[in-house]
Scaffold this motif. Structure first.
Motif, PDB file in Angstrom:
ATOM      1  N   ARG A 162      44.538  43.630  55.705  1.00  0.00           N
ATOM      2  CA  ARG A 162      43.368  43.225  55.063  1.00  0.00           C
ATOM      3  C   ARG A 162      42.238  42.866  56.271  1.00  0.00           C
ATOM      4  NH1 ARG A 162      43.899  43.163  49.640  1.00  0.00           N
ATOM      5  NH2 ARG A 162      45.843  42.611  48.778  1.00  0.00           N
ATOM      6  N   ASP A 171      48.070  46.731  45.908  1.00  0.00           N
ATOM      7  CA  ASP A 171      47.351  45.931  44.987  1.00  0.00           C
ATOM      8  C   ASP A 171      47.816  46.677  43.475  1.00  0.00           C
ATOM      9  OD1 ASP A 171      46.179  44.355  46.580  1.00  0.00           O
ATOM     10  OD2 ASP A 171      44.264  45.221  46.788  1.00  0.00           O
ATOM     11  N   GLN A 208      38.079  44.845  47.837  1.00  0.00           N
ATOM     12  CA  GLN A 208      38.762  43.571  47.927  1.00  0.00           C
ATOM     13  C   GLN A 208      39.740  43.508  46.849  1.00  0.00           C
ATOM     14  OE1 GLN A 208      38.484  41.131  49.992  1.00  0.00           O
ATOM     15  NE2 GLN A 208      39.899  40.020  48.875  1.00  0.00           N
ATOM     16  N   ASP A 209      39.500  44.189  45.521  1.00  0.00           N
ATOM     17  CA  ASP A 209      40.312  44.010  44.513  1.00  0.00           C
ATOM     18  C   ASP A 209      40.149  44.983  43.504  1.00  0.00           C
ATOM     19  OD1 ASP A 209      42.062  43.363  42.413  1.00  0.00           O
ATOM     20  OD2 ASP A 209      41.640  41.235  42.559  1.00  0.00           O
ATOM     21  N   LEU A 213      40.403  44.332  39.580  1.00  0.00           N
ATOM     22  CA  LEU A 213      39.565  43.388  38.938  1.00  0.00           C
ATOM     23  C   LEU A 213      38.206  43.988  38.420  1.00  0.00           C
ATOM     24  CD1 LEU A 213      38.611  40.243  38.906  1.00  0.00           C
ATOM     25  CD2 LEU A 213      37.112  40.514  40.750  1.00  0.00           C
ATOM     26  N   ARG A 256      41.277  35.382  42.856  1.00  0.00           N
ATOM     27  CA  ARG A 256      40.817  36.826  42.891  1.00  0.00           C
ATOM     28  C   ARG A 256      39.327  36.921  42.849  1.00  0.00           C
ATOM     29  NH1 ARG A 256      44.252  40.117  38.685  1.00  0.00           N
ATOM     30  NH2 ARG A 256      43.058  41.856  39.631  1.00  0.00           N
ATOM     31  N   ALA A 288      36.676  38.203  45.763  1.00  0.00           N
ATOM     32  CA  ALA A 288      35.972  39.342  45.634  1.00  0.00           C
ATOM     33  C   ALA A 288      34.084  38.818  45.923  1.00  0.00           C
ATOM     34  CB  ALA A 288      35.921  40.097  44.173  1.00  0.00           C
TER      35      ALA A 288
END
Length: 285
Positions: free
Chosen positions: A12, A81, A117-118, A121, A267, A271
């Motif tokens: 990451r 993820d 990033q996620d 989400l 989370r 983000a």
């Protein structure tokens, strides 16, 4: 050499460095220190047995091996993820308001950074005036807002500061003796209030020639040659020029962009950190 085991957080860190072109901004996005990011990258490079990033005092660039690893690194993080999201269940939602004076041409890239990033989400974004978004935030209708400085408020985290200027179409000419025609957003737009107050204080006669419901509408009025607008260069329509010095208009101050947030889960915070770092990168150019 034994087959290396890849640390997902080190991967990451490599991706954030590659995307943002800076160890400092990567650290901001990951909510950690520059030293921690450097250490993660070194651990990854040591494990792979090659240099992934070439770092000089002036720039950060991927090495040939780093560029070749980039796509595989993205796939690895995405797979990780997805597996984690499938195990943990329902998608988490983040409701985000972004001021129309802040959401510029970089908005797709900013959304992409948050998604990177996620990916799991669920992000809900609302565009509006800073005042309206702050009211929604105070009513707990939004988790987070990214807005311009608003009169009467001293809360929020300063993400960046942007310069403003008086912009018009290259073909537009001001007729001597006539009030300055201004294209604005409606009240209670803070940029409108600030610009008009400065004109009044400088003794510059002005008149509203166009009121647009968003920055894109105001920019269209500028392109159409209707008059002058107070805009950030980042928001400029193609070919617009700063006529402030030529007309002797008052200097516009740098205006802060602030993040107001009540999220506490990791989370969402991660983000938002990625969004903030990407926005700082866009503003700094």
């Amino acid at each position: 050499m034994a087959n290396p085991t890849l640390d997902i957080e080190a991967v990451r860190a490599f991706l954030r460095i590659a995307e943002l072109g800076s160890f400092t901004r990567a650290a901001e996005a990951m909510r950690t220190t520059q030293g921690a990011v450097s250490l993660r990258l070194k651990r990854l490079e040591d494990g792979l047995g090659c240099r992934l990033v070439e770092r000089t005092p002036r720039s950060v660039q991927l090495s040939a091996r780093g560029a070749g690893f980039l796509e595989q690194a993205r796939k690895l993080v995405e797979t990780h993820d997805r597996a984690l999201a499938a195990f943990t269940g329902a998608r988490q939602r983040l409701t985000l308001g972004i001021s129309d004076h802040v959401a510029g041409p970089e908005l797709p890239a900013l959304i992409a950074r948050m998604n990177a990033q996620d990916p799991h989400l669920l992000i809900e974004i609302r565009i509006g005036s800073s005042g309206d978004l702050l009211q929604s935030f105070d009513r707990r209708e939004l988790d987070t807002v990214l807005v311009r400085l608003h009169a009467g408020r001293s809360d929020g985290e300063v993400i960046a500061e942007e310069k403003f200027g008086w912009f018009a179409s290259p073909s537009w000419q001001h007729h001597a003796g006539e009030p300055l025609p201004i294209a604005t957003m409606p009240e209670p737009c803070g940029v409108r209030i600030m610009a008009c107050q400065l004109l009044d204080e400088a003794g510059v006669p002005w008149t509203e020639i166009f009121v647009g419901g968003g920055v894109s509408a105001v920019s269209a009025a500028v392109v159409a040659g209707l008059g002058v607008a107070a805009l950030s260069p980042r928001m400029l329509p193609f070919g617009a020029v700063d006529v402030g010095p030529r007309l002797g208009l008052p200097n516009l101050p740098r205006l802060p962009v602030l993040l107001h947030s009540r999220v506490t889960d990791d989370r969402s915070r991660e983000a938002l950190a990625a969004l903030s770092a990407a926005f700082r990168s866009a503003v700094r150019g």
